[in-house]
Structure formats: structure tokens, C-alpha cells
Design an enzyme around this catalytic site. Structure first.
Site, short mmCIF file in Angstrom:
data_model
loop_
_atom_site.label_atom_id
_atom_site.label_comp_id
_atom_site.label_asym_id
_atom_site.label_seq_id
_atom_site.Cartn_x
_atom_site.Cartn_y
_atom_site.Cartn_z
N GLU A 29 -56.53 23.30 -84.02
CA GLU A 29 -56.95 22.26 -84.97
C GLU A 29 -57.86 22.80 -86.07
O GLU A 29 -57.71 22.47 -87.24
CB GLU A 29 -57.63 21.10 -84.24
CG GLU A 29 -56.69 20.19 -83.47
CD GLU A 29 -56.40 20.65 -82.06
OE1 GLU A 29 -55.78 19.88 -81.29
OE2 GLU A 29 -56.80 21.78 -81.71
N HIS A 31 -58.55 9.69 -75.25
CA HIS A 31 -57.44 9.30 -76.12
C HIS A 31 -57.67 7.91 -76.71
O HIS A 31 -56.74 7.28 -77.19
CB HIS A 31 -56.11 9.30 -75.36
CG HIS A 31 -55.68 10.64 -74.88
ND1 HIS A 31 -56.25 11.26 -73.80
CD2 HIS A 31 -54.73 11.50 -75.36
CE1 HIS A 31 -55.66 12.43 -73.61
NE2 HIS A 31 -54.74 12.61 -74.55
#
Length: 667
Positions: free
Chosen positions: A406, A473
Site C-alpha cells: 500500500e 474491516h
């Protein structure tokens, strides 16, 4: 030290000497001025000049370099005017960063130099992005990124090299191994014999060279540059060297054994090269003296033209409006703002997820320079299938699966922006942004304020709870980015706004964090224009007008507020959908509070540190005369997001909405 001339003409050999000596003489002058208090900070490159000079000399002037502290030879090698460099080091307004940055923490697009940040690793990934741009343009160019041996311990080093290898990017990674990070010696930094050996682990070639030999550096870079272009591959070069002064002047060199200095002074890159030139009868002592006099005069001229020539300390004009203006790159007027132009659109009922997809798709058609990047976004179509089918239409060059890197991909996006590309990066879940946090907060967000370079990057952030996905999440982390000047933060709640804001975010030359609530993807539908249109960033939407209480909210909060208003017709509720969290539409907030005199700020984020606190404080300070009660907040519990559905329901702000509204109404 052995020098291999390799049929280089005398003119080139002498020119290399001048370019090698120039940064040394500048630095000697700057150290003198440092002792006088004329400049405040200095990172010495004495002993390492051959690397910066040799690398820069071997490149084309329009190939990007990502230098670090000890690379003055890069700046002088690119012929940056000395008086502006001096102004930069002094922190003067005439410097490249207008007094906003220190020493070598700046860049300049005209000279193809990308300014470093204090976190040493991120620049490596920016070089990936520049190299990708060259690859996409079919240009025969490389990019070059510097790091130190200490920087190779950072995760960004691994990520950048891995992405460059996987994507076959023409990047040259330079390690300046001077034996010490700040004071930590190499035996406490890594265990491999040579750092160049790490190249094999990434599937690239690597070599270790004498970084104090200017001809070795120059010839190596020339050859490696040709290799990278011809083979479209990255390359790692470890340059062995030493610095004769501390990490910066205040830190000193007490941690270096004295015998090391005696050893390394014999390897001085300038003295050895001078000896070679004399032995080869390329120059004589008179010529060397003439070159020194010439460079000394050049330095004195630079000083006279700089703020340091003023008898009193150079001042700086402080203007808060200018400071705020330069945080963001200017935005061109939108092609079409649906709210104001009266254009009649053809509309169709569209799901939230499909509206985002349409915004991306139409933007890909509009901008051939738009690149999509993210994990599993190509053939698989992304975790939420937003980009499904895109790779078949636009190809793998523009729809790029990424490694699990990322941080490097955010840096790559910035590198693409340096070369005029737009990019949209998908964080598979907003929660995963933490591993790219440094690049976003310290590189993307600050770059325009620091040296006028925009970052044309959108980061998609699937966010939010309510789907039983647990602590990693489901987070609402938008407040992290609202706190960061230089970022724009948008958070739509309707399909119409999702598409229009996506298009606007891509058209905006600034970095935009685009939050998409996962629970809305397939549950929310609405009429969406089929045409290409923008919704203005920074403008809130009046959902409904009411007179009893204002609910100021965004994202899923808009859905909760609307449902509550529908089931409580006895309460006249004014609902304002912020849509953009940075910049906020304070005018719309003020109007809503004026309508009702009672304000509730509602969001899914946790209570403490959420943006609701900032909005509530602003209302209290700026709308006090309208208020009939304290400003109240309704937010989620100050806990991680639980997995169990019942626990999650209790966690979410919705479970306390009625209680909070009743308390406000009855105050």
C-alpha cells in the site's frame, strides 16, 4: 584509488572535476556561515560528492532524481541557481519552498528533482511512479532514487523494490553506504554481507561499487541506465563511501573511531581525482588553482545575489491568506456542476456501487492519462467488483493489479502525478490505509505547500460498519485525514453524489480521500444522470428543511437521520448532508443551525476525536446567537468495531440517535 579513463575526452574529465569540486566549496562556505548563525541547519555531504555528481552527470536533464540530505551535487549538477539555493537554506522567502522547508527538503519540477521528506523511505516509491510514467509514454528514460544503508531497513525499501521488479520499471536505486545511519553502525543495521546482494531477492540485478571514485560512479550509472532502458528492468547500486562530518552538524562524530577518519581521508573523492588528473597530465596545478578561483568567484556572486548579502537578517513577509492558499493546488472551474446550470439530464435508477463504477468508467474515457491501481482490481474486479470488466476495455497498463504494498502504491501514484498522470488507488478496505499512512499524510498532503508540486491522486476508501466484518474491516477513519492540511475528504451518501463526487475528485489536482460506505454499495439506489457531471467538492446538500432540530451528518448518518425523520413526523427535522468533510461547507452549517436553533452532529465514527467535535466547536463559536440549547453529538462507542451483529448494533451511533434527539428537543 584506481581511475579508469575509458577514452573519456579531456573536456569531460575536467568538467567532472569542476562539478565535483563545486558542491565541496559551497559546503565549506555554508559551514562557515552556519558557525556565524547565518543558516540554521546543515547536513554534510563531504566525502560523498562523487556519488551525487557522478549519478547526475550520467543522466539526461529531464530524468527525475529523488535525492536525500547529502546530495548537494544533484542540485548543483542540475544547475539550480546558487542564490536561490542559499535562500532555501536560510529559510528565506526567495527559496524554492518560500521559507516553508529546511535544507534539502524541497524539489523543483523545472530541474526534475523531487524533494525528500524526513522519512527516508517513501521517495523510493515515487521513483517507481515516475518510471511507470516513462514506461506508459514509451519514453527511453529512467528515474533514480537515493537512500542510505539505514533506509534499507525500512519497509518502504522492500515495497518500492518489489513493485519496481514486479512491474518491470526502469528505476535505479542508489544506496549510499557510509557506514552509519545517524550513529548506528552497519553491524547493528543489517546482517547480509553486502546490501547489493538484496537485489537478487527481488529478481533484479545489483552491484557494489566504490562510491568515492567519480569515474566508477559515472561509468556505472551510464551502463546501468542503458540496461534499465533496454531491458525495462530496475537495478540496485550500493555505493561504498564515508561522511567526514556528523549526520548533521549538531550531532557530531564522537561515535566514529578516530582511525576511521584517518583511513577515509585517504579516500577523499576530490583529492584522489585531482591526483589522477595531474598524473595523467590532463591538468596542472595552475589549472587547478584557476578552477578553484573560478568557482570561488561563482560562489561569491551567488552569495551577493542571495538574502545573505543583506546587512540585517532577511525578513519574510507573513501573510496567512497566502499560506492557506498554497496548501492546495488551484482547481479549474468544473466542466458542469449539475446543481447550478439547469442542464436537463437523462437519469436512471442506479445502485450506489454502480454509480461509483460509472464515475470511474466515464473518467477513464475522459482522461487517457488516468491509471487505476489496487489489489485484485483487474481480472477479479476488486473486492467489491467496482472495476469489474475494466481491464478488458482499458488494458492492464491502465488497470493495474498491485502487490500488497500500500505504501509503495501511494508513492507510485505521486510519482505518476509528477509526470502529468492522474491515478485512482483502491484501498481494499479503508482499514488497510494505515500501512500507507506516511505517504498520504507526509508526502501527498504536504507536497504542494512545500514546493508547489500537486499530487493528482484519489484514494478510494471502502469504509464503515453494519455488515458484521469486525475490527479490521469496519472502521470509520475519515477523521484521521480531515486533520491533515492538503488533503480533501469526500464521503457521499447517495448514488447521485457518489458518481458526481468521484468525477470531481478525479478532476481535482489535489489528493482526495474518497470514502465509500460498504453497506450502501448494494442497498442504496437512486436516480443518477447518465451523462458525465460533477458534484462540487466542498458543498453540502440540504436533504430536507425543518424547524425543530438540525441534524448535521454524512455517509450512513444521512440514511439514519432520514429514516428517523420519516418515522417521527411530529418532529420537524432539518437534515444537512455534508458530503465533503474537508473543506467543510460552513455556510450551509450556519444556515441549518439558524433554521432550528438546535444542532445535533451525527456520525458513525467513534465519539472521541471524530469530526463531530470539530463541527460542534465551530457551531458553538460561530452560531452561538442562534442556539437554544447546547450543541449535541451522537456517535459510535469509543471501542473497536465488534464482530457480533448485536454488539455491532449497540456500538453504532444509530442505537443512541432517538435518545439524543429527545434530549435535545426537550432541553
Amino acid at each position: 584509488m584506481q581511475f579508469q579513463r575509458n577514452e573519456l575526452p579531456e573536456g569531460t574529465l575536467i568538467d567532472l572535476y569542476k562539478k565535483l569540486l563545486y558542491p565541496r566549496m559551497i559546503e565549506e562556505k555554508m559551514l562557515f556561515l552556519l558557525r556565524q548563525g547565518k543558516i540554521s541547519k546543515w547536513f554534510s555531504g563531504i566525502g560523498q560528492e562523487a556519488i551525487s555528481v557522478g549519478v547526475t552527470y550520467a543522466l539526461q536533464p529531464d530524468e527525475w532524481i529523488m535525492p536525500l540530505h547529502r546530495n548537494l551535487g544533484v542540485f548543483t549538477g542540475r544547475n539550480m541557481p546558487l542564490h536561490i539555493l542559499i535562500a532555501q537554506w536560510q529559510g528565506a522567502e526567495e527559496g524554492y519552498s518560500k521559507g516553508r522547508e529546511r535544507s534539502f527538503h524541497f524539489g523543483n519540477k523545472e530541474h526534475y528533482i523531487c524533494g525528500m521528506i524526513s522519512h527516508l523511505g517513501p521517495q523510493l516509491a515515487v521513483a517507481d511512479g515516475v518510471a511507470l510514467a516513462a514506461k506508459l509514454k514509451k519514453e527511453e528514460k529512467v528515474s533514480v532514487a537515493f537512500t542510505g544503508e539505514g533506509g534499507t531497513s525500512e519497509g518502504d525499501f522492500h515495497e518500492a523494490l518489489n513493485v519496481a521488479a514486479v512491474w518491470d520499471l526502469p528505476v535505479i536505486f542508489i544506496i549510499e553506504n557510509n557506514g552509519y545511519a545517524l550513529s548506528t553502525p552497519i553491524n547493528e543495521q543489517y546482517r547480509c554481507k553486502n546490501l547489493a546482494d538484496k537485489a537478487k531477492g527481488y529478481g533484479m540485478e545489483g552491484v557494489q561499487i566504490d562510491g568515492n571514485n567519480i569515474l566508477t560512479v559515472y561509468e556505472t550509472i551510464k551502463g546501468v541506465r542503458d540496461y534499465c532502458i533496454q531491458n525495462q528492468k530496475p537495478f540496485l547500486i550500493e555505493c561504498m563511501t564515508f561522511r567526514m562530518r556528523g549526520h548533521e552538524e549538531a550531532s557530531g562524530v564522537k561515535y566514529v573511531p578516530k582511525e576511521m577518519f584517518a583511513e577515509w581521508i585517504e579516500k577523499d573523492p576530490i583529492k584522489n581525482y585531482e591526483r589522477f588528473l595531474l598524473e595523467e597530465e590532463i591538468v596542472d596545478n595552475l589549472t587547478l588553482a584557476h578552477i578553484r578561483d573560478e568557482l570561488k568567484e561563482r560562489i561569491e556572486e551567488g552569495l551577493k545575489a542571495s538574502p545573505l548579502s543583506h546587512e540585517e537578517e532577511s525578513g519574510i513577509s507573513v501573510n496567512s491568506a497566502n499560506e492557506l492558499k498554497d496548501v492546495y493546488a488551484p482547481v479549474r472551474k468544473a466542466e458542469r456542476l449539475i446543481e447550478v446550470d439547469g442542464y436537463v439530464f437523462s437519469k436512471k435508477e442506479t445502485r450506489f456501487v454502480d454509480a461509483i463504477k460509472e464515475g470511474l468508467h466515464q473518467s477513464m474515457l475522459k482522461h487517457p492519462n488516468l491509471i487505476l491501481m489496487g489489489q485484485d482490481i483487474a481480472e477479479y474486479g476488486g473486492a467489491f467488483k467496482v472495476t469489474e470488466g475494466f481491464v478488458n476495455e482499458f488494458g492492464k497498463e491502465r488497470v493495474r493489479n498491485t502487490p500488497l504494498c500500500e505504501s509503495a502504491i501511494v508513492g507510485t501514484a505521486l510519482g505518476l502525478s509528477l509526470e502529468g498522470f492522474k491515478s485512482v488507488m483502491e484501498m481494499q478496505f479503508a482499514d488497510f490505509v494505515t500501512v500507507g499512512f506516511n505517504q498520504i499524510i507526509n508526502n501527498l498532503a504536504k507536497i504542494h505547500y512545500r514546493w508547489g508540486q500537486n499530487a493528482d491522486v484519489v484514494i478510494r476508501m471502502p469504509t464503515g460498519a453494519g455488515v458484521g466484518a469486525g475490527p479490521f474491516h469496519s472502521q470509520s477513519n475519515e477523521a484521521w485525514f480531515v486533520h491533515t492540511p492538503g488533503l480533501k475528504v469526500v464521503y457521499p451518501s447517495t448514488p447521485h453524489d457518489a458518481k458526481g463526487l468521484m468525477i470531481a475528485a478525479i478532476n481535482d489536482p489535489n489528493p482526495v480521500m474518497f470514502f465509500e460506505h460498504k453497506a450502501l454499495y448494494r442497498s442504496m439506489t437512486g436516480e443518477v444522470p447518465e451523462e458525465y457531471y460533477e458534484v462540487e467538492i466542498g458543498k453540502a446538500r440540504q436533504v430536507r428543511i425543518g424547524w425543530d432540530v438540525s441534524i448535521i451528518t454524512y455517509g450512513m448518518g444521512v440514511i439514519w437521520a432520514t429514516e428517523y425523520a420519516d418515522t417521527h413526523p411530529e418532529i420537524s427535522i432539518d437534515i444537512l448532508d455534508l458530503r465533503t468533510l474537508m473543506p467543510l461547507d460552513y455556510k450551509a452549517i450556519r444556515t441549518s443551525v439558524n433554521n432550528t436553533g438546535k444542532a445535533l452532529v451525527l456520525h458513525e465514527d467513534t465519539y472521541t476525536g471524530g469530526i463531530g467535535g470539530e463541527i460542534a466547536a465551530w457551531i458553538a463559536q460561530n452560531c452561538f446567537e442562534f442556539l437554544d440549547s447546547p450543541v449535541m453529538r451522537c456517535a459510535s462507542l469509543d471501542t473497536p468495531v465488534p464482530f457480533n451483529i448485536e454488539l455491532e448494533k449497540n456500538f453504532l451511533a444509530k442505537s443512541r440517535l432517538d435518545e439524543t434527539i429527545q434530549k435535545l428537543i426537550n432541553y
